[in-house]
Design a protein around this motif. Structure first.
Motif, mmCIF file in Angstrom:
data_model
loop_
_atom_site.group_PDB
_atom_site.id
_atom_site.type_symbol
_atom_site.label_atom_id
_atom_site.label_comp_id
_atom_site.label_asym_id
_atom_site.label_seq_id
_atom_site.Cartn_x
_atom_site.Cartn_y
_atom_site.Cartn_z
ATOM 1 N N ASN A 120 80.185 -37.270 29.283
ATOM 2 C CA ASN A 120 80.566 -36.173 29.167
ATOM 3 C C ASN A 120 79.915 -35.605 27.650
ATOM 4 O O ASN A 120 79.273 -34.538 27.495
ATOM 5 C CB ASN A 120 81.966 -35.933 29.094
ATOM 6 C CG ASN A 120 82.424 -34.638 28.758
ATOM 7 O OD1 ASN A 120 81.995 -33.438 29.426
ATOM 8 N ND2 ASN A 120 83.202 -34.257 27.768
ATOM 9 N N ILE A 121 80.059 -36.433 26.715
ATOM 10 C CA ILE A 121 79.654 -36.229 25.427
ATOM 11 C C ILE A 121 77.743 -36.055 25.482
ATOM 12 O O ILE A 121 77.315 -35.172 24.891
ATOM 13 C CB ILE A 121 79.665 -37.369 24.423
ATOM 14 C CG1 ILE A 121 81.340 -37.276 24.081
ATOM 15 C CG2 ILE A 121 78.717 -37.261 23.064
ATOM 16 C CD1 ILE A 121 81.891 -38.610 23.390
ATOM 17 N N GLU A 122 77.208 -36.887 26.246
ATOM 18 C CA GLU A 122 75.638 -36.799 26.537
ATOM 19 C C GLU A 122 75.430 -35.593 27.259
ATOM 20 O O GLU A 122 74.493 -34.948 26.892
ATOM 21 C CB GLU A 122 75.351 -37.911 27.174
ATOM 22 C CG GLU A 122 75.285 -39.366 26.646
ATOM 23 C CD GLU A 122 74.902 -40.750 27.559
ATOM 24 O OE1 GLU A 122 74.528 -40.444 28.648
ATOM 25 O OE2 GLU A 122 75.308 -41.650 26.892
ATOM 26 N N ALA A 123 76.342 -35.143 28.056
ATOM 27 C CA ALA A 123 75.980 -34.010 29.039
ATOM 28 C C ALA A 123 75.944 -32.629 27.750
ATOM 29 O O ALA A 123 75.350 -31.492 27.984
ATOM 30 C CB ALA A 123 77.007 -33.658 29.844
ATOM 31 N N ILE A 124 77.053 -32.562 26.957
ATOM 32 C CA ILE A 124 77.305 -31.663 25.898
ATOM 33 C C ILE A 124 76.205 -31.603 24.993
ATOM 34 O O ILE A 124 75.618 -30.623 24.629
ATOM 35 C CB ILE A 124 78.617 -31.993 25.325
ATOM 36 C CG1 ILE A 124 79.812 -31.583 26.118
ATOM 37 C CG2 ILE A 124 78.498 -31.016 23.965
ATOM 38 C CD1 ILE A 124 81.273 -32.062 25.441
ATOM 39 N N GLN A 125 75.548 -32.845 24.473
ATOM 40 C CA GLN A 125 74.463 -33.033 23.531
ATOM 41 C C GLN A 125 73.192 -32.437 24.283
ATOM 42 O O GLN A 125 72.439 -31.813 23.611
ATOM 43 C CB GLN A 125 74.298 -34.331 23.249
ATOM 44 C CG GLN A 125 73.510 -34.619 22.123
ATOM 45 C CD GLN A 125 71.879 -34.763 22.611
ATOM 46 O OE1 GLN A 125 71.912 -35.371 23.734
ATOM 47 N NE2 GLN A 125 71.148 -34.290 21.826
ATOM 48 N N GLN A 126 72.965 -32.925 25.588
ATOM 49 C CA GLN A 126 71.798 -32.749 26.100
ATOM 50 C C GLN A 126 71.757 -31.066 26.594
ATOM 51 O O GLN A 126 70.593 -30.370 26.469
ATOM 52 C CB GLN A 126 71.481 -33.516 27.344
ATOM 53 C CG GLN A 126 71.181 -34.951 27.233
ATOM 54 C CD GLN A 126 71.582 -35.786 28.319
ATOM 55 O OE1 GLN A 126 71.496 -35.184 29.641
ATOM 56 N NE2 GLN A 126 71.460 -37.063 28.280
ATOM 57 N N SER A 127 72.815 -30.549 26.735
ATOM 58 C CA SER A 127 72.873 -29.181 27.242
ATOM 59 C C SER A 127 72.441 -28.154 26.002
ATOM 60 O O SER A 127 71.811 -27.251 25.886
ATOM 61 C CB SER A 127 74.272 -28.783 27.636
ATOM 62 O OG SER A 127 74.507 -29.324 29.032
ATOM 63 N N ILE A 128 73.235 -28.606 24.721
ATOM 64 C CA ILE A 128 73.097 -27.957 23.334
ATOM 65 C C ILE A 128 71.461 -27.977 23.054
ATOM 66 O O ILE A 128 71.119 -27.018 22.628
ATOM 67 C CB ILE A 128 74.219 -28.304 22.480
ATOM 68 C CG1 ILE A 128 75.578 -27.834 22.908
ATOM 69 C CG2 ILE A 128 73.868 -27.647 21.269
ATOM 70 C CD1 ILE A 128 75.747 -26.464 23.244
ATOM 71 N N SER A 129 71.341 -29.387 23.050
ATOM 72 C CA SER A 129 69.824 -29.526 22.700
ATOM 73 C C SER A 129 68.795 -28.533 23.478
ATOM 74 O O SER A 129 67.917 -28.095 22.916
ATOM 75 C CB SER A 129 69.258 -31.061 22.834
ATOM 76 O OG SER A 129 70.033 -31.584 21.951
#
Length: 154
Positions: A120-129
């Motif tokens: 989930n944290i990776e999905a948030i980071q990748q989406s924002i990036s």
């Protein structure tokens, strides 16, 4: 001494539309956004492009001086941010500002999304990036934040 500035972020056109009995037309959304703009609201969340025909059409026809914000969700599990069609529809709305909602409560991540906390944290980071890499301002809507913090402050 420097002055701090308060920015107003209005969600009437999305959150307000989730109220029972409320069904904004394109004309309603255009009138409301114009009124919010006249009031000097800094950010107007216009809805979720791609989620329904009204929101999609609104983003094709809006005219406002305010920062119109397209709303959507972070990338889905099993897809890259670059290949998520739901995230793409938000980017395709053409707004300079994008608000992405992501789950921040362990229970919702594990139960509703069925993924690990790290994923989930990776999905948030990748989406924002991904949003930022497209030259857009990314705003994060931390869904269920306070319940999540209460359950897991880490």
């Amino acid at each position: 001494m420097s002055k701090e500035r308060l920015y107003i972020f209005d969600t009437t056109l999305r959150d307000g539309a989730q109220t029972q009995g409320v069904d904004f037309s394109i004309d309603d959304k255009l009138k409301i956004s114009s009124s919010l703009d006249d009031l000097g609201v800094d950010y107007i969340e216009g809805g979720w492009p791609g989620a329904n025909p009204t929101d999609t059409t609104f983003f094709e026809t809006y005219r406002t001086n305010a920062n119109l914000v397209a709303f959507g969700m972070t990338k889905r599990s099993g897809r890259s941010a670059e290949n998520d069609d739901v995230l793409a529809s938000v980017l395709n709305a053409g707004t300079k500002k994008i608000c992405l909602v992501g789950k921040t409560h362990d229970f919702h991540v594990k139960t509703a999304l069925g993924i690990s906390l790290n994923e989930n944290i990776e999905a948030i980071q990748q989406s924002i990036s991904h949003v930022v890499s497209k030259g857009r301002e990314a705003i994060f809507d931390a869904e269920h934040f306070f319940d999540g913090y209460k359950a897991n402050p880490k």
